[in-house]
Design an enzyme around this catalytic site. Structure first.
Site, PDB file in Angstrom:
ATOM      1  N   TYR A 134       0.823  -1.122  -0.159  1.00  0.00           N
ATOM      2  CA  TYR A 134      -0.117  -0.219   0.052  1.00  0.00           C
ATOM      3  C   TYR A 134       0.979   1.203  -0.012  1.00  0.00           C
ATOM      4  O   TYR A 134       2.238   1.033   0.023  1.00  0.00           O
ATOM      5  CB  TYR A 134      -1.270   0.029   1.063  1.00  0.00           C
ATOM      6  CG  TYR A 134      -0.834   0.031   2.729  1.00  0.00           C
ATOM      7  CD1 TYR A 134       0.483   0.242   2.975  1.00  0.00           C
ATOM      8  CD2 TYR A 134      -1.667  -0.468   3.549  1.00  0.00           C
ATOM      9  CE1 TYR A 134       0.873   0.019   4.258  1.00  0.00           C
ATOM     10  CE2 TYR A 134      -1.340  -0.634   4.800  1.00  0.00           C
ATOM     11  CZ  TYR A 134      -0.242  -0.326   5.315  1.00  0.00           C
ATOM     12  OH  TYR A 134       0.331  -0.344   6.461  1.00  0.00           O
ATOM     13  N   GLU A 135       0.101   2.407  -0.185  1.00  0.00           N
ATOM     14  CA  GLU A 135       0.865   3.603  -0.104  1.00  0.00           C
ATOM     15  C   GLU A 135       1.593   3.691  -1.487  1.00  0.00           C
ATOM     16  O   GLU A 135       2.745   4.344  -1.712  1.00  0.00           O
ATOM     17  CB  GLU A 135       1.839   3.921   0.914  1.00  0.00           C
ATOM     18  CG  GLU A 135       1.099   4.467   2.029  1.00  0.00           C
ATOM     19  CD  GLU A 135       0.262   5.883   1.491  1.00  0.00           C
ATOM     20  OE1 GLU A 135       0.219   6.357   0.813  1.00  0.00           O
ATOM     21  OE2 GLU A 135      -0.885   5.682   2.265  1.00  0.00           O
ATOM     22  N   GLY A 136       1.310   2.935  -2.587  1.00  0.00           N
ATOM     23  CA  GLY A 136       1.909   2.991  -3.818  1.00  0.00           C
ATOM     24  C   GLY A 136       2.709   1.622  -3.814  1.00  0.00           C
ATOM     25  O   GLY A 136       3.781   1.784  -2.838  1.00  0.00           O
ATOM     26  N   GLN A 174       7.366   2.929  -6.234  1.00  0.00           N
ATOM     27  CA  GLN A 174       8.071   3.831  -5.277  1.00  0.00           C
ATOM     28  C   GLN A 174       9.439   4.067  -6.290  1.00  0.00           C
ATOM     29  O   GLN A 174       9.892   4.873  -6.486  1.00  0.00           O
ATOM     30  CB  GLN A 174       8.427   3.372  -3.981  1.00  0.00           C
ATOM     31  CG  GLN A 174       7.126   3.277  -3.393  1.00  0.00           C
ATOM     32  CD  GLN A 174       6.487   4.263  -3.169  1.00  0.00           C
ATOM     33  OE1 GLN A 174       7.307   5.318  -2.966  1.00  0.00           O
ATOM     34  NE2 GLN A 174       5.178   4.297  -2.994  1.00  0.00           N
TER      35      GLN A 174
END
Ligand SMILES: Cc1cc2nc3c(=O)[nH]c(=O)nc-3n(C[C@H](O)[C@H](O)[C@H](O)COP(=O)(O)OP(=O)(O)OC[C@H]3O[C@@H](n4cnc5c(N)ncnc54)[C@H](O)[C@@H]3O)c2cc1C
Length: 591
Positions: A434-436, A441
């Protein structure tokens, strides 16, 4: 039950001896004297040990339950949440104007590590609220701040971030949630969001959803996206709660880990929402929340690894198997403890050297955020923007790997749920996604951040490394740090050069190497942190300051990381320089 003790001495070492916080000149850091930070961390450690850690395994086993349109969190969570609120922990680094204690973000990060390590799923309710608080604090109008922030600082109301939709995860430009302008200045929000952490629960009186949606006139793709504040209960002008808004939880997910944090499908049926920040600039506003969240997820990576490591050490000391090949260490017992075996030592050293390096790297990142926010330091802002995908991607990959290594030390017993090692592995896994997801990233790092502002920030990073090496390479005791750092940094620069020379003619040459580059940069960053920690420890020993055994352990651990992990940059460089051809050699239908 797994043990957890807050690593206060190590956190103190990074704050006081490595970052030397009170000498940095950052406004607010003058408060961070050693006695003060130690008292705060010790107190946080007690809360973690007595309140949060005991709920980690039970929360995992019980999970969340959707009942009559709301989510019941596991037994004990409401009392623990109340204890966090009453203790003022949710307000630690928030703005005093809205009821916060005004401590630096760095201090919130240090305390956050302790809480996350003790109970990651629990801490997400507060962590997401902090992210939403920051987005409203940065982009909200005065009226919005006055209406929402005091209750979010105290966590009487919690927050969420709503980006993901069934068909739009990484590619948010495809999102379908709509925002229709209303006569009263609000918007009617309609659509479905999935995988929303803490989307619904029974820990707070209200939930403030920050929702990305498309308002008319913004065009296609991410450009048309705006950010909206959508409260679960509408808020009256006097701050009291009004009608229920048109947002509801459709279902909750059954998932691999973080069982105690509700992952919700959220349905918006003409829910009333208010624009946060500028129209059609929602991605920019959401990035305030996402950058903070990415540092927070990078922290989850090593914090869970710390908790797993502590339990691996306990087991390695207790479990008797085999004999030390150089001579029995427990001759009166049936066998020696696992910890005598070199391969167990390797695994423990991998974990210890990663966790301590990642802690320093994350705190340095938090310090850069403080410099940027509290001093308007544009260079610090550029540097943390460059480092964010590395902190998130590298540390969560390694954090998971280290949790697996800790589980491995427990052998078959690590695979058995009741021993708790499996939970660390399962919880750590989501941080890579999650969060990309971590591949994204890496794309962000190579595709955007390296070239940002004409490559100024990556050049600044190389300069920091170069200056450190130059200042210390003639010191014999520092050679085990500076020599590997020099070689690794040379590899990293060669990789950046390869991208510059080959990425333009074929972008796949850069993208095929992006994941290796992220890991390479992670090693160089941790190498720099270890070199700084080595220097601080050597200085401490020379001055007869501090705990000698701790400082000697620090130096030996750092030397291990430099000797055993920095050479990985050579392998990553070789992969990068092989270009896109080996990666793209097969046609899609050949798989
Ligand atoms: C437990 C949990 C909690 C979550 N919490 C939240 C939350 O609170 N709020 C929220 O909005 N979302 C949340 N999410 C959603 C999460 O952020 C997404 O799952 C994630 O961003 C990936 O999106 P996706 O699942 O649609 O994968 P996809 O976008 O379909 O990607 C699948 C894979 O392909 C890769 N990929 C995609 N595009 C590219 C490309 N161009 N180049 C190379 N590789 C690519 C990705 O890296 C990934 O590995 C949560 C998810 C889970 C499982």
């Amino acid at each position: 039950m797994p043990v957890f003790n807050a690593p206060v001495q190590d956190i103190q070492f990074v704050l006081q001896d490595v970052l030397n916080v009170t000498a940095t000149g950052v406004p607010g850091y003058e408060e961070l004297e050693a006695d003060f930070t130690s008292a705060v961390l010790e107190e946080a450690g007690k809360v973690a040990r007595d309140v949060l850690a005991p709920l980690n395994a039970s929360g995992d086993a019980e999970g969340c339950v959707l009942e009559n349109g709301t989510v019941r969190t596991p037994k004990g969570f409401d009392a623990a949440f109340a204890a966090m609120k009453d203790g003022g922990w949710t307000a630690l680094d928030c703005d005093p104007e809205y009821g916060g204690q005004g401590l630096p973000y760095l201090m919130g990060t240090a305390v956050g590590e302790i809480f996350v390590a003790a109970n990651m799923a629990f801490n997400m309710y507060q962590g997401l609220t902090h992210g939403a608080y920051s987005a409203i604090h940065t982009h909200g109008t005065d009226a919005q701040k006055a209406m929402y922030l005091p209750k979010m600082v105290s966590c009487e109301w919690t927050g969420t971030m709503n980006l993901t939709e069934p068909h739009a995860g990484t590619d948010l430009g495809m999102m379908r949630t709509k925002a229709e302008p209303q006569d009263d200045g609000s918007y009617a929000i309609t659509g479905q969001k999935i995988f929303i952490s803490a989307g619904e629960h029974d820990l707070a009186d209200n939930i403030i959803h920050l929702v990305l949606a498309k308002a008319p006139g913004g065009g296609d793709g991410t450009k048309g996206i705006s950010l909206f504040i959508v409260p679960k209960f509408l808020v009256n002008e006097d701050g009291s709660l009004g009608d229920r808004n048109g947002v509801s939880v459709g279902s909750i997910e059954h998932k691999m880990g973080i069982h105690a944090n509700a992952t919700c499908v959220m349905n918006y049926d003409g829910a009333k929402g208010w624009l946060l920040g500028d129209l059609h600039k929602g991605m920019k506003a959401m990035f305030t929340m996402m950058n903070e969240a990415r540092l927070g997820v990078g922290l989850q990576g090593y914090a869970v690894a710390e908790a797993a490591y502590q339990n691996a050490v306990v087991y390695a000391r207790e479990r008797l198997q085999g004999r030390d090949v150089t001579g029995a260490k427990n001759p009166d017992g049936p066998a020696d403890p696992l910890i005598v075996h070199p391969d167990i030592r390797r695994a423990l050293m991998d974990q210890k050297s990663f966790v301590e390096g990642a802690r320093a790297f994350t705190f340095w990142g938090a310090h850069l955020i403080d410099r940027s926010v509290r001093m308007g330091d544009a260079d610090a802002e550029g540097l943390i923007s460059l480092m964010t995908p590395v902190i998130k991607g590298f540390q969560t990959d390694k954090g998971f790997e280290m949790a697996v290594q800790a589980q491995q030390i427990w052998g078959g017993h690590g695979y058995i749920e009741e021993n708790g090692m499996s939970q660390f592995v399962r919880d750590a896994r989501i941080a890579q996604i999650y969060e990309g997801a971590n591949g994204i990233q890496a794309l962000d790092l190579v595709g955007r951040k390296l070239a940002q502002d004409g490559g100024k920030h990556v050049m600044a990073f190389f300069e920091i490394v170069k200056t450190f090496i130059k200042e210390h390479q003639d010191d014999e005791q520092m050679k085990p740090f500076t020599d590997p750092l020099k070689a690794a940094s040379k590899d990293l620069q060669a990789a950046a050069m390869y991208f510059m020379q080959n990425g333009v003619k074929n972008p796949n040459n850069a993208l095929a190497g992006s994941y290796d580059f992220m890991h390479m940069m992670g090693h160089v960053c941790l190498g720099l942190m270890w070199a700084r920690m080595g220097k601080a420890a050597l200085d401490g020993l020379a001055a007869g300051r501090g705990d000698t055994a701790f400082l000697e352990t620090k130096i030996a651990t750092g030397r291990y990381y430099m000797a055993r992990h920095l050479p990985a940059t050579g392998m990553h460089l070789a992969r990068i320089e092989s270009g896109a051809d080996p990666v793209m050699a097969l046609a899609a239908d050949a798989f």
